[in-house]
Design a protein around this motif. Structure first.
Motif, short mmCIF file in Angstrom:
data_model
loop_
_atom_site.label_atom_id
_atom_site.label_comp_id
_atom_site.label_asym_id
_atom_site.label_seq_id
_atom_site.Cartn_x
_atom_site.Cartn_y
_atom_site.Cartn_z
N THR A 58 1.41 -42.26 -24.20
CA THR A 58 0.39 -41.20 -24.33
C THR A 58 -0.37 -41.40 -25.63
OG1 THR A 58 1.74 -39.69 -23.05
CG2 THR A 58 0.01 -38.71 -24.40
N GLN A 59 0.33 -41.66 -26.71
CA GLN A 59 -0.30 -41.89 -28.00
C GLN A 59 -1.12 -43.18 -27.99
OE1 GLN A 59 -0.73 -39.90 -30.34
NE2 GLN A 59 -1.18 -41.06 -32.17
N LEU A 60 -0.59 -44.20 -27.35
CA LEU A 60 -1.31 -45.47 -27.27
C LEU A 60 -2.65 -45.31 -26.56
CD1 LEU A 60 1.70 -47.84 -26.59
CD2 LEU A 60 0.16 -47.94 -28.57
N ILE A 61 -2.69 -44.50 -25.52
CA ILE A 61 -3.96 -44.24 -24.83
C ILE A 61 -4.92 -43.50 -25.76
CG2 ILE A 61 -5.02 -42.87 -22.98
CD1 ILE A 61 -2.62 -43.74 -21.22
N ALA A 62 -4.40 -42.53 -26.50
CA ALA A 62 -5.24 -41.78 -27.44
C ALA A 62 -5.77 -42.67 -28.56
CB ALA A 62 -4.44 -40.61 -28.04
N LEU A 63 -5.06 -43.77 -28.84
CA LEU A 63 -5.45 -44.68 -29.91
C LEU A 63 -6.26 -45.87 -29.41
CD1 LEU A 63 -2.09 -44.64 -31.89
CD2 LEU A 63 -4.25 -43.53 -32.54
N GLY A 64 -6.75 -45.77 -28.18
CA GLY A 64 -7.64 -46.80 -27.66
C GLY A 64 -7.01 -47.79 -26.70
N GLY A 65 -5.76 -47.57 -26.35
CA GLY A 65 -5.11 -48.46 -25.40
C GLY A 65 -5.60 -48.23 -24.00
N ASN A 66 -5.79 -49.30 -23.27
CA ASN A 66 -6.19 -49.23 -21.87
C ASN A 66 -4.91 -49.38 -21.05
OD1 ASN A 66 -6.86 -50.46 -19.21
ND2 ASN A 66 -8.95 -50.19 -19.95
N ILE A 67 -4.68 -48.49 -20.12
CA ILE A 67 -3.42 -48.48 -19.37
C ILE A 67 -3.17 -49.82 -18.68
CG2 ILE A 67 -4.43 -47.46 -17.28
CD1 ILE A 67 -0.88 -46.82 -18.76
N TYR A 68 -4.22 -50.50 -18.25
CA TYR A 68 -4.04 -51.79 -17.59
C TYR A 68 -3.48 -52.85 -18.55
CZ TYR A 68 -6.54 -49.66 -13.78
OH TYR A 68 -6.90 -48.82 -12.77
N TYR A 69 -3.79 -52.71 -19.81
CA TYR A 69 -3.23 -53.60 -20.82
C TYR A 69 -1.87 -53.10 -21.29
CZ TYR A 69 -8.03 -55.35 -21.11
OH TYR A 69 -9.27 -55.88 -20.81
N LEU A 70 -1.73 -51.79 -21.44
CA LEU A 70 -0.49 -51.22 -21.97
C LEU A 70 0.72 -51.51 -21.09
CD1 LEU A 70 -1.79 -47.75 -23.21
CD2 LEU A 70 -1.28 -49.77 -24.60
N VAL A 71 0.51 -51.63 -19.79
CA VAL A 71 1.66 -51.90 -18.92
C VAL A 71 2.27 -53.27 -19.21
CG1 VAL A 71 0.95 -50.33 -17.07
CG2 VAL A 71 0.27 -52.74 -16.97
N LYS A 72 1.56 -54.12 -19.93
CA LYS A 72 2.14 -55.40 -20.33
C LYS A 72 3.35 -55.17 -21.24
CE LYS A 72 -1.45 -57.83 -18.68
NZ LYS A 72 -1.72 -57.20 -17.41
N ILE A 73 3.32 -54.08 -22.02
CA ILE A 73 4.45 -53.75 -22.90
C ILE A 73 5.66 -53.39 -22.06
CG2 ILE A 73 5.30 -52.22 -24.71
CD1 ILE A 73 2.32 -51.79 -25.52
N SER A 74 5.47 -52.50 -21.09
CA SER A 74 6.60 -52.10 -20.24
C SER A 74 7.11 -53.28 -19.43
CB SER A 74 6.23 -50.92 -19.33
OG SER A 74 5.19 -51.28 -18.45
#
Length: 130
Positions: free
Chosen positions: A71-87
């Protein structure tokens, strides 16, 4: 332009990924994309902080990655399509990652989505709630 001045600033429960957010999260999203390569995932797993320090991200972005606070990563400019690479690097499904942004377990989240998603109650524009 400040996000608060945009016509879509008040969409309940939504952070719109626009040009401003893309600029804000550029280095964060570049880090995420680096995790597509196995060698980079391994380096990240070996020492997450050292790997993150290779990217000129804000300290707040780095801490949100370490905390896996999507949630914080999205607020800080993260795009969910990129963020799922972390998970994915953590061996988690997209559903498991996304469920962390709710008060639901992964299975509860999947059940909710199978039943049509989140109900609109409490998720309306402020002007619609009057």
């Amino acid at each position: 332009m400040n996000s608060n001045n945009k016509s879509y600033h008040d969409i309940p429960g939504t952070t719109v990924f626009d040009g401003e957010m893309a600029r804000k999260g550029f280095h964060l999203n570049q880090f995420c994309m680096s995790l597509m390569k196995a060698v980079n995932r391994e380096a990240f797993k070996q020492n997450e902080r050292a790997y993150l320090d290779q990217y000129p991200m804000s300290e707040e972005q780095k801490q949100a990655v370490l905390d896996r606070n999507f949630t914080q990563l999205i607020a800080l400019g993260g795009n969910i399509y990129y963020l799922v690479k972390i998970s994915s690097a953590d061996g988690l499904s997209v559903a498991a990652a996304v469920s962390t942004m709710t008060n639901l377990s992964t299975e509860e989240y999947l059940d909710m989505m199978r039943q049509g998603g989140r109900p609109p109650e409490g998720n309306r524009y402020p002007k619609e709630q009057q």
